[in-house]
Structure formats: structure tokens, C-alpha cells
Design a protein around this motif. Sequence first.
Motif, PDB file in Angstrom:
ATOM      1  N   THR A 143     -81.773  78.818-134.455  1.00 46.37           N
ATOM      2  CA  THR A 143     -80.803  79.423-133.554  1.00 46.37           C
ATOM      3  C   THR A 143     -79.700  78.413-133.302  1.00 46.37           C
ATOM      4  OG1 THR A 143     -82.478  80.804-132.480  1.00 46.37           O
ATOM      5  CG2 THR A 143     -80.433  80.423-131.267  1.00 46.37           C
ATOM      6  N   VAL A 144     -78.442  78.865-133.411  1.00 46.50           N
ATOM      7  CA  VAL A 144     -77.283  77.989-133.248  1.00 46.50           C
ATOM      8  C   VAL A 144     -76.424  78.523-132.111  1.00 46.50           C
ATOM      9  CG1 VAL A 144     -75.337  76.885-134.401  1.00 46.50           C
ATOM     10  CG2 VAL A 144     -77.330  77.584-135.727  1.00 46.50           C
ATOM     11  N   MET A 145     -76.071  77.656-131.175  1.00 46.42           N
ATOM     12  CA  MET A 145     -75.294  78.084-130.017  1.00 46.42           C
ATOM     13  C   MET A 145     -74.112  77.169-129.764  1.00 46.42           C
ATOM     14  SD  MET A 145     -76.464  78.433-126.017  1.00 46.42           S
ATOM     15  CE  MET A 145     -76.000  76.744-125.612  1.00 46.42           C
ATOM     16  N   VAL A 146     -72.978  77.764-129.364  1.00 41.33           N
ATOM     17  CA  VAL A 146     -71.837  76.998-128.869  1.00 41.33           C
ATOM     18  C   VAL A 146     -71.329  77.678-127.607  1.00 41.33           C
ATOM     19  CG1 VAL A 146     -71.121  76.190-131.144  1.00 41.33           C
ATOM     20  CG2 VAL A 146     -70.079  78.230-130.169  1.00 41.33           C
ATOM     21  N   ASP A 147     -70.635  76.910-126.771  1.00 37.98           N
ATOM     22  CA  ASP A 147     -70.034  77.480-125.571  1.00 37.98           C
ATOM     23  C   ASP A 147     -68.523  77.600-125.783  1.00 37.98           C
ATOM     24  OD1 ASP A 147     -69.050  74.888-125.304  1.00 37.98           O
ATOM     25  OD2 ASP A 147     -70.567  74.315-123.829  1.00 37.98           O
ATOM     26  N   PHE A 148     -67.789  78.030-124.761  1.00 40.65           N
ATOM     27  CA  PHE A 148     -66.349  78.244-124.871  1.00 40.65           C
ATOM     28  C   PHE A 148     -65.600  77.004-125.359  1.00 40.65           C
ATOM     29  CE2 PHE A 148     -66.155  81.781-121.407  1.00 40.65           C
ATOM     30  CZ  PHE A 148     -66.603  82.705-122.347  1.00 40.65           C
ATOM     31  N   GLN A 149     -65.855  75.875-124.715  1.00 45.35           N
ATOM     32  CA  GLN A 149     -65.121  74.648-125.039  1.00 45.35           C
ATOM     33  C   GLN A 149     -65.353  74.231-126.483  1.00 45.35           C
ATOM     34  OE1 GLN A 149     -66.589  71.940-122.032  1.00 45.35           O
ATOM     35  NE2 GLN A 149     -65.032  72.551-120.548  1.00 45.35           N
ATOM     36  N   THR A 150     -66.606  74.289-126.930  1.00 46.94           N
ATOM     37  CA  THR A 150     -66.935  73.876-128.293  1.00 46.94           C
ATOM     38  C   THR A 150     -66.327  74.819-129.311  1.00 46.94           C
ATOM     39  OG1 THR A 150     -69.003  72.919-127.507  1.00 46.94           O
ATOM     40  CG2 THR A 150     -68.832  73.330-129.861  1.00 46.94           C
ATOM     41  N   PHE A 151     -66.347  76.106-129.018  1.00 45.13           N
ATOM     42  CA  PHE A 151     -65.782  77.096-129.937  1.00 45.13           C
ATOM     43  C   PHE A 151     -64.308  76.811-130.191  1.00 45.13           C
ATOM     44  CE2 PHE A 151     -63.511  81.004-130.805  1.00 45.13           C
ATOM     45  CZ  PHE A 151     -64.284  81.588-131.798  1.00 45.13           C
ATOM     46  N   ALA A 152     -63.551  76.608-129.138  1.00 47.11           N
ATOM     47  CA  ALA A 152     -62.122  76.348-129.287  1.00 47.11           C
ATOM     48  C   ALA A 152     -61.875  75.038-130.031  1.00 47.11           C
ATOM     49  CB  ALA A 152     -61.453  76.304-127.911  1.00 47.11           C
ATOM     50  N   ALA A 153     -62.648  73.998-129.703  1.00 51.57           N
ATOM     51  CA  ALA A 153     -62.467  72.693-130.342  1.00 51.57           C
ATOM     52  C   ALA A 153     -62.761  72.757-131.837  1.00 51.57           C
ATOM     53  CB  ALA A 153     -63.365  71.657-129.676  1.00 51.57           C
ATOM     54  N   LEU A 154     -63.805  73.477-132.225  1.00 54.34           N
ATOM     55  CA  LEU A 154     -64.158  73.576-133.644  1.00 54.34           C
ATOM     56  C   LEU A 154     -63.135  74.393-134.418  1.00 54.34           C
ATOM     57  CD1 LEU A 154     -68.028  74.103-133.339  1.00 54.34           C
ATOM     58  CD2 LEU A 154     -66.818  72.066-134.146  1.00 54.34           C
ATOM     59  N   THR A 155     -62.602  75.434-133.804  1.00 51.54           N
ATOM     60  CA  THR A 155     -61.567  76.220-134.469  1.00 51.54           C
ATOM     61  C   THR A 155     -60.328  75.362-134.724  1.00 51.54           C
ATOM     62  OG1 THR A 155     -62.352  78.225-133.349  1.00 51.54           O
ATOM     63  CG2 THR A 155     -60.164  78.316-134.345  1.00 51.54           C
ATOM     64  N   ASP A 156     -59.930  74.561-133.754  1.00 49.65           N
ATOM     65  CA  ASP A 156     -58.792  73.656-133.949  1.00 49.65           C
ATOM     66  C   ASP A 156     -59.105  72.599-134.997  1.00 49.65           C
ATOM     67  OD1 ASP A 156     -57.020  74.848-132.173  1.00 49.65           O
ATOM     68  OD2 ASP A 156     -57.772  73.708-130.453  1.00 49.65           O
ATOM     69  N   ALA A 157     -60.354  72.144-135.050  1.00 43.24           N
ATOM     70  CA  ALA A 157     -60.738  71.092-136.003  1.00 43.24           C
ATOM     71  C   ALA A 157     -60.570  71.532-137.447  1.00 43.24           C
ATOM     72  CB  ALA A 157     -62.189  70.668-135.755  1.00 43.24           C
ATOM     73  N   VAL A 158     -60.747  72.831-137.728  1.00 46.87           N
ATOM     74  CA  VAL A 158     -60.588  73.311-139.104  1.00 46.87           C
ATOM     75  C   VAL A 158     -59.161  73.776-139.380  1.00 46.87           C
ATOM     76  CG1 VAL A 158     -63.003  73.995-139.287  1.00 46.87           C
ATOM     77  CG2 VAL A 158     -61.310  75.676-138.568  1.00 46.87           C
ATOM     78  N   GLY A 159     -58.243  73.551-138.430  1.00 42.47           N
ATOM     79  CA  GLY A 159     -56.845  73.880-138.653  1.00 42.47           C
ATOM     80  C   GLY A 159     -56.482  75.319-138.370  1.00 42.47           C
ATOM     81  N   GLY A 160     -57.357  76.044-137.695  1.00 44.54           N
ATOM     82  CA  GLY A 160     -57.085  77.441-137.387  1.00 44.54           C
ATOM     83  C   GLY A 160     -57.634  78.387-138.440  1.00 44.54           C
ATOM     84  N   VAL A 161     -57.652  79.671-138.113  1.00 42.02           N
ATOM     85  CA  VAL A 161     -58.218  80.692-138.991  1.00 42.02           C
ATOM     86  C   VAL A 161     -57.293  81.894-139.046  1.00 42.02           C
ATOM     87  CG1 VAL A 161     -60.182  82.262-139.335  1.00 42.02           C
ATOM     88  CG2 VAL A 161     -60.571  79.952-138.468  1.00 42.02           C
ATOM     89  N   ASP A 162     -57.108  82.474-140.242  1.00 40.44           N
ATOM     90  CA  ASP A 162     -56.309  83.681-140.417  1.00 40.44           C
ATOM     91  C   ASP A 162     -57.201  84.917-140.318  1.00 40.44           C
ATOM     92  OD1 ASP A 162     -53.907  82.345-140.834  1.00 40.44           O
ATOM     93  OD2 ASP A 162     -54.255  82.160-142.991  1.00 40.44           O
ATOM     94  N   VAL A 163     -56.859  85.841-139.427  1.00 39.52           N
ATOM     95  CA  VAL A 163     -57.617  87.085-139.324  1.00 39.52           C
ATOM     96  C   VAL A 163     -56.677  88.264-139.487  1.00 39.52           C
ATOM     97  CG1 VAL A 163     -59.374  86.091-137.808  1.00 39.52           C
ATOM     98  CG2 VAL A 163     -57.385  87.200-136.806  1.00 39.52           C
ATOM     99  N   ASN A 164     -57.185  89.329-140.054  1.00 37.41           N
ATOM    100  CA  ASN A 164     -56.414  90.545-140.237  1.00 37.41           C
ATOM    101  C   ASN A 164     -56.702  91.475-139.070  1.00 37.41           C
ATOM    102  OD1 ASN A 164     -54.891  92.641-141.208  1.00 37.41           O
ATOM    103  ND2 ASN A 164     -56.316  93.225-142.834  1.00 37.41           N
ATOM    104  N   VAL A 165     -55.743  91.575-138.149  1.00 42.40           N
ATOM    105  CA  VAL A 165     -55.918  92.398-136.955  1.00 42.40           C
ATOM    106  C   VAL A 165     -55.607  93.852-137.290  1.00 42.40           C
ATOM    107  CG1 VAL A 165     -55.117  92.802-134.602  1.00 42.40           C
ATOM    108  CG2 VAL A 165     -55.330  90.461-135.469  1.00 42.40           C
TER     109      VAL A 165
END
Length: 349
Positions: free
Chosen positions: A170-192
Amino acid sequence: MVTPEPAEPPAGQPSAPAGRRRRRILFAVLGALLAAGVAAAAFLLSPPRTPDAGPAQSPAPSAAVTPSPTPPPEPPPTALNILLIGSDSRVNQRGAAAAGKASDQRADTLVFLHLPANRQQVYGISLMRDLWVSIPGHGEAKINASLELGGIPLATRTVESLLGQRINHTVMVDFQTFAALTDAVGGVDVNVKLPFTSTIDPGVAFSAGVNRLNGARALDFVRERKAFVDGDYQRVRNQQTFLKAVLATAVKQSVADRAAARNLAATVLPRVTVVPGLTLDALARLTFSFRNTPAGGAFFTLPTAGDGTSDDGQSIVVQDPAKTAELVAALRANKLDTYVAAHKLQNGN
């Protein structure tokens, strides 16, 4: 009752700049764990490489050397189940959750990942956070309350009981970690597909088409529910969209440098909570077993009987026992491919 609430450049060409190379490796390392507020399955998607031995040279004369014994082959991969949890906590309560202690946080996102032994597909099953279930030792409550009541162990047992499957990690992250990891990979492109204006961060809008999301915007995207007519159902679809986008990016931009990925893993793993823990050696073996896994995966939501009200007046999502039993049978028989095809779920939702 619970109160409401993851090639080397051709010879003669320079390698990518260090910053870009690190970022691509980090994509491979974090991949699947970012989508639902989690971070580790892309380890399973990036193939390791044998280091370049350099130009061939004639061996110097030497005495006969006894060849080293051939190492035993790696055991064949087995099926793997991973539970991804996105906690709604804004403070670090990972220690308490890992230890199974009660804490002031709920499972805002729950995704059950099933990875077959042949590694030819990745299945992601989203569980509605308000799904009314039996929580071991606590009676009936919303499934997201399992994290609050007994941390990761109880949340894991609850999903195991619901789906009739043993969860390996089981893998868990909280709000702060989620945002930090997304920034660490340079952002993500999603098709809205369904444009909306955030109610969490007023003035922030997500237009139809491809949107580049940084950490803060990604958090808004996967958390939003009040802007939609069907609320949490569209939020779950957006979470699935984000997870598939990260998986696709991880495969496209992954690099096969075992040493570099290992070093980055040592940096990334402290940011997330994995129960039971994974060693770097175990992650390397898992990585190799996923070298031919297609990108994308099949993501869908556990069928339900719609919204309802509990006996104590809570707004809940009602289970559909027959449809849940059908999915459980497919999991037990290793026939999720047949289930997905029959229900036209290949593209999720």
C-alpha cells in the motif's frame, strides 16, 4: 458508526543534459504513484540497462581464468496488487498511518492496482470514497474512514475484504507530498474533457484539451468535485485521467540507467509511505519485469448502486453486491481482461 464528515543516445551523440536526464529518470521513478495522490508504480515501467562497456579492446595475455558461474535466472514475475491512497491530510501524519494508529485524516482517493503475472496490462480500479462498506472491527462506515480509524493497515484490510484480494503493498501520500512530487517531475499534461473552474482555488480554470499541470494545479484537478453535477464521480474520472497521463509519460520519457534510477529512488522513497516497505533491490527486479508492459492501462470505477443515505443520515455511495461479486470473481479467476472487454472498460470510466 463513524461521524460524517516510470536509451542511451546513439554512438557519437551527446547524452541529454544532466538536469533533463534526472527529470526523465524521476518520471520513471514516480509514474503511477502521482495520479491518485500516490507515487511508485512507474518503477515498474522503466527497463534497466547494462552499462556501456566502451570500445572493444584485445585482452592482454594472462593466465587461464576459471569462468564465473552463470547466475541463476530471475524467477518469473507473479501477479501483484498495490493499493494507492491519497490522504486528505494537510500535515505529515504518515508515521501514525503506517503504524496503524487513528489519526485526523481520511482516504480522499483509493485506487486498487492489479498487475498480472504476464505484465501485459495494468488495471486500476477506483473506489468511491463514500462507498458504504464493512470496516473490520468497526462495523459499517464510509470506506474513506478506514484510514482515520486504523491507518494504512486497516484501510488495506478493508479493501482486501471488499475485493477478495491480498494487497502486496500500500502506497500513500498526503496533499503536500503530492504537489511536491508533481513539481519534481516538471509537471504533467492531461487532456481535460470536461472544462471547469476550481472551487478550491477560485479563479483557476481548466479549459478543454491539454492542460499542463504543476503541483498546485494538479492537486486542484484531482480534488475538485463541487464544480461537477455528479460530484465525486467526475472527480474519480479526473483522477483516472491524471494517472493514465503519468503512466504514459513515464513510459515515453523513462530512461534505463539502473544506477541513476536507484540513486533517485533513495531520494524519492522517503517522501512516500509504502507498507510493507520495498527495498531498492526489490524495486529493480520489479522494474525489469515491466520492461514490455504497454502504457496506458485499463482504469475504471467499481460499479455501485448509486447514492443513498445511511441509517444515521450520512450521504453515502451504495454498494451493488451482484456487480461487486462479478468483479471479485474476475479477479480471482485472473480474467480481468475478459471482464474489461465485456464491459467496454478498456479506456476507463
